[in-house]
Design an enzyme around this catalytic site. Sequence first.
Site, PDB file in Angstrom:
ATOM      1  N   ARG A 108       1.161  11.570 -36.247  1.00 29.50           N
ATOM      2  CA  ARG A 108       0.154  10.815 -35.890  1.00 29.50           C
ATOM      3  C   ARG A 108       0.064   9.857 -34.713  1.00 29.50           C
ATOM      4  O   ARG A 108      -1.040   9.445 -34.164  1.00 29.50           O
ATOM      5  CB  ARG A 108      -0.256  10.023 -37.047  1.00 29.50           C
ATOM      6  CG  ARG A 108      -0.821  10.869 -38.171  1.00 29.50           C
ATOM      7  CD  ARG A 108      -1.325  10.251 -39.411  1.00 29.50           C
ATOM      8  NE  ARG A 108      -1.451  11.140 -40.592  1.00 29.50           N
ATOM      9  CZ  ARG A 108      -1.341  10.796 -41.851  1.00 29.50           C
ATOM     10  NH1 ARG A 108      -0.925   9.837 -42.144  1.00 29.50           N
ATOM     11  NH2 ARG A 108      -1.598  11.641 -42.624  1.00 29.50           N
TER      12      ARG A 108
ATOM     13  N   CYS B 158      -5.682   9.585 -45.583  1.00 30.47           N
ATOM     14  CA  CYS B 158      -6.695   9.736 -46.085  1.00 30.47           C
ATOM     15  C   CYS B 158      -7.514   8.265 -46.198  1.00 30.47           C
ATOM     16  O   CYS B 158      -8.872   8.167 -46.113  1.00 30.47           O
ATOM     17  CB  CYS B 158      -6.494  10.259 -47.684  1.00 30.47           C
ATOM     18  SG  CYS B 158      -5.101   9.392 -48.375  1.00 30.47           S
TER      19      CYS B 158
ATOM     20  N   ARG C  25      -2.691   1.247 -55.783  1.00 35.75           N
ATOM     21  CA  ARG C  25      -2.624   2.540 -56.562  1.00 35.75           C
ATOM     22  C   ARG C  25      -3.203   2.106 -58.109  1.00 35.75           C
ATOM     23  O   ARG C  25      -2.836   1.340 -58.652  1.00 35.75           O
ATOM     24  CB  ARG C  25      -1.357   2.933 -56.766  1.00 35.75           C
ATOM     25  CG  ARG C  25      -1.021   4.352 -57.379  1.00 35.75           C
ATOM     26  CD  ARG C  25      -1.656   5.704 -56.328  1.00 35.75           C
ATOM     27  NE  ARG C  25      -0.701   5.523 -55.176  1.00 35.75           N
ATOM     28  CZ  ARG C  25      -0.923   6.222 -54.188  1.00 35.75           C
ATOM     29  NH1 ARG C  25      -2.137   6.854 -53.962  1.00 35.75           N
ATOM     30  NH2 ARG C  25      -0.150   6.280 -52.988  1.00 35.75           N
TER      31      ARG C  25
ATOM     32  N   GLY D  24       0.297  23.738 -52.490  1.00 38.52           N
ATOM     33  CA  GLY D  24       0.309  22.363 -52.860  1.00 38.52           C
ATOM     34  C   GLY D  24      -0.972  21.900 -53.205  1.00 38.52           C
ATOM     35  O   GLY D  24      -2.226  22.333 -53.098  1.00 38.52           O
TER      36      GLY D  24
ATOM     37  N   ASN E 290      -9.932  11.929 -51.751  1.00 40.34           N
ATOM     38  CA  ASN E 290      -9.003  11.720 -50.767  1.00 40.34           C
ATOM     39  C   ASN E 290      -8.294  13.368 -50.447  1.00 40.34           C
ATOM     40  O   ASN E 290      -7.765  13.393 -49.565  1.00 40.34           O
ATOM     41  CB  ASN E 290      -7.649  10.826 -51.142  1.00 40.34           C
ATOM     42  CG  ASN E 290      -7.257  11.032 -52.640  1.00 40.34           C
ATOM     43  OD1 ASN E 290      -8.102  11.228 -53.562  1.00 40.34           O
ATOM     44  ND2 ASN E 290      -5.908  11.453 -52.834  1.00 40.34           N
TER      45      ASN E 290
ATOM     46  N   HIS F  53     -10.105   8.066 -53.670  1.00 40.24           N
ATOM     47  CA  HIS F  53     -10.036   6.588 -53.220  1.00 40.24           C
ATOM     48  C   HIS F  53     -11.155   5.912 -53.055  1.00 40.24           C
ATOM     49  O   HIS F  53     -12.189   6.287 -52.470  1.00 40.24           O
ATOM     50  CB  HIS F  53      -9.149   6.532 -51.745  1.00 40.24           C
ATOM     51  CG  HIS F  53      -7.882   7.086 -51.663  1.00 40.24           C
ATOM     52  ND1 HIS F  53      -7.054   7.556 -52.954  1.00 40.24           N
ATOM     53  CD2 HIS F  53      -7.052   7.350 -50.707  1.00 40.24           C
ATOM     54  CE1 HIS F  53      -6.020   8.101 -52.497  1.00 40.24           C
ATOM     55  NE2 HIS F  53      -5.882   8.128 -51.235  1.00 40.24           N
TER      56      HIS F  53
ATOM     57  N   VAL G  58      -3.033  19.689 -51.511  1.00 35.50           N
ATOM     58  CA  VAL G  58      -3.983  19.459 -50.628  1.00 35.50           C
ATOM     59  C   VAL G  58      -4.021  21.028 -49.897  1.00 35.50           C
ATOM     60  O   VAL G  58      -5.352  21.447 -49.645  1.00 35.50           O
ATOM     61  CB  VAL G  58      -3.459  18.641 -49.419  1.00 35.50           C
ATOM     62  CG1 VAL G  58      -4.355  18.901 -48.076  1.00 35.50           C
ATOM     63  CG2 VAL G  58      -3.270  17.251 -49.767  1.00 35.50           C
TER      64      VAL G  58
HETATM   65  P1  A2P Z   1       6.376  25.162 -52.802  1.00 37.95           P
HETATM   66  O1  A2P Z   1       5.260  24.949 -53.813  1.00 37.95           O
HETATM   67  O2  A2P Z   1       6.964  26.253 -52.441  1.00 37.95           O
HETATM   68  O3  A2P Z   1       7.252  23.596 -52.935  1.00 37.95           O
HETATM   69  P2  A2P Z   1       2.310  18.769 -52.952  1.00 37.95           P
HETATM   70  O4  A2P Z   1       2.261  17.750 -51.894  1.00 37.95           O
HETATM   71  O5  A2P Z   1       1.208  18.967 -53.776  1.00 37.95           O
HETATM   72  O6  A2P Z   1       3.672  18.775 -53.801  1.00 37.95           O
HETATM   73  O7  A2P Z   1       2.665  20.198 -52.128  1.00 37.95           O
HETATM   74  C1  A2P Z   1       3.782  20.587 -51.072  1.00 37.95           C
HETATM   75  C2  A2P Z   1       3.743  21.787 -50.409  1.00 37.95           C
HETATM   76  O8  A2P Z   1       4.439  21.966 -49.352  1.00 37.95           O
HETATM   77  C3  A2P Z   1       3.690  22.968 -51.333  1.00 37.95           C
HETATM   78  O9  A2P Z   1       3.043  23.925 -50.837  1.00 37.95           O
HETATM   79  C4  A2P Z   1       5.236  23.267 -51.251  1.00 37.95           C
HETATM   80  O10 A2P Z   1       5.544  24.576 -51.239  1.00 37.95           O
HETATM   81  C5  A2P Z   1       5.276  23.152 -49.569  1.00 37.95           C
HETATM   82  N1  A2P Z   1       6.686  22.918 -49.055  1.00 37.95           N
HETATM   83  C6  A2P Z   1       7.569  21.983 -49.345  1.00 37.95           C
HETATM   84  N2  A2P Z   1       8.750  22.091 -48.874  1.00 37.95           N
HETATM   85  C7  A2P Z   1       8.541  23.179 -47.817  1.00 37.95           C
HETATM   86  C8  A2P Z   1       9.260  23.836 -47.067  1.00 37.95           C
HETATM   87  N3  A2P Z   1      10.468  23.365 -46.573  1.00 37.95           N
HETATM   88  N4  A2P Z   1       8.736  24.960 -46.400  1.00 37.95           N
HETATM   89  C9  A2P Z   1       7.381  25.362 -46.645  1.00 37.95           C
HETATM   90  N5  A2P Z   1       6.783  24.732 -47.543  1.00 37.95           N
HETATM   91  C10 A2P Z   1       7.157  23.626 -48.167  1.00 37.95           C
END
Ligand code: A2P
Length: 327
Positions: free
Chosen positions: A97, A126, A227, A10, A307, A234, A12
Amino acid sequence: MKLAVVGATGLVGREIIKVIEKKQIEISEFYPVASERSKDKVIIYRNKEYKCITPDDLLKKDINIAIFSAGSRVSEIYAPLLADKGIYVIDNSSQWRMYKNIPLVVPEINPETITKNTKIIANPNCSTIQMVLALSRLHKEYKLKEIVVATYQSVTGSGMKGILQLESEKKGESINRYYPHPIEQNCLPHAGDFLENRYTTEEMKLINETHKIFNDYSIHISPTAVRVPVVGGHSEAIHAVFEKDIEIKNVYDILNDTPGVKVLDKIEEFEYPMPIYARGKDEVFVGRIRKDLFDDKAINIWVVADNLRKGAATNAVQIAEYIIEKM
Ligand code: A2P
């Protein structure tokens, strides 16, 4: 040190990996974790390839610290399972939190709330992190009474969905609509979800998290979260009222001495913080420092931070460093 990053694919998660690489933390085993969809997807860490595993796979690994940034649901389910095994979980989601026994930590302000018994540690929102860091030392010196804050929040705070809407609108397309209105050439006085009291979840985080981090529930906080079509970070216009009279020279000295804060305030040279320059940086930038014209106990400041960095990844990695050093 054996470390996992949950949500490694993702926005972050990728920043967390960059910050760990930059900080030269010694890690003997590294596990990138993502959803079933990304199983075996390759993540590069220190020029080496690692294949993503799932949270269920992670439960079978012997690790010391897991940094979570995969949304509240994943944190809700997996953080307690890891914590029960004695693993420190640093959670970037909002899931834990506000739980009384879970520390909500900005390492420059309240690291002492982390103990051997607090295995789950929450990373604040953030917008909260940059606001409390800028105000922390001033609060110690002058004691905060009231904060009026308007945020100007980057689309990166909404994850890839926010970036995709902005990018598609810039190209003249209106696909990928995530926000309820266009974001390009617009400002939405709406970040997070609306609540019954007509404030948004983002606004209530600024109130509740600030009270918890400062352990001071008497501060009046009036937030408006907006936003804006920006990607670098931010910004926040903050009006802060204190119990004591302010000496503006002292405010500069205190801000210059606040760890993690960088003052940019040479207005003669048009120097002030801006998200375009905060992007990819770890500091919280403060400028436009002024005494209020009607109240000797109040100041106005402009605070900018990336952020995804100090607002998320950098703060989480600093918590990990504190655990490595002290626990
Ligand atoms: P994935 O890439 O496999 O969906 P963002 O907030 O930028 O969209 O990133 C969300 C992050 O959380 C990504 O790395 C995503 O992986 C991961 N993620 C979402 N759902 C799950 C889950 N059920 N188990 C593990 N990781 C998850």
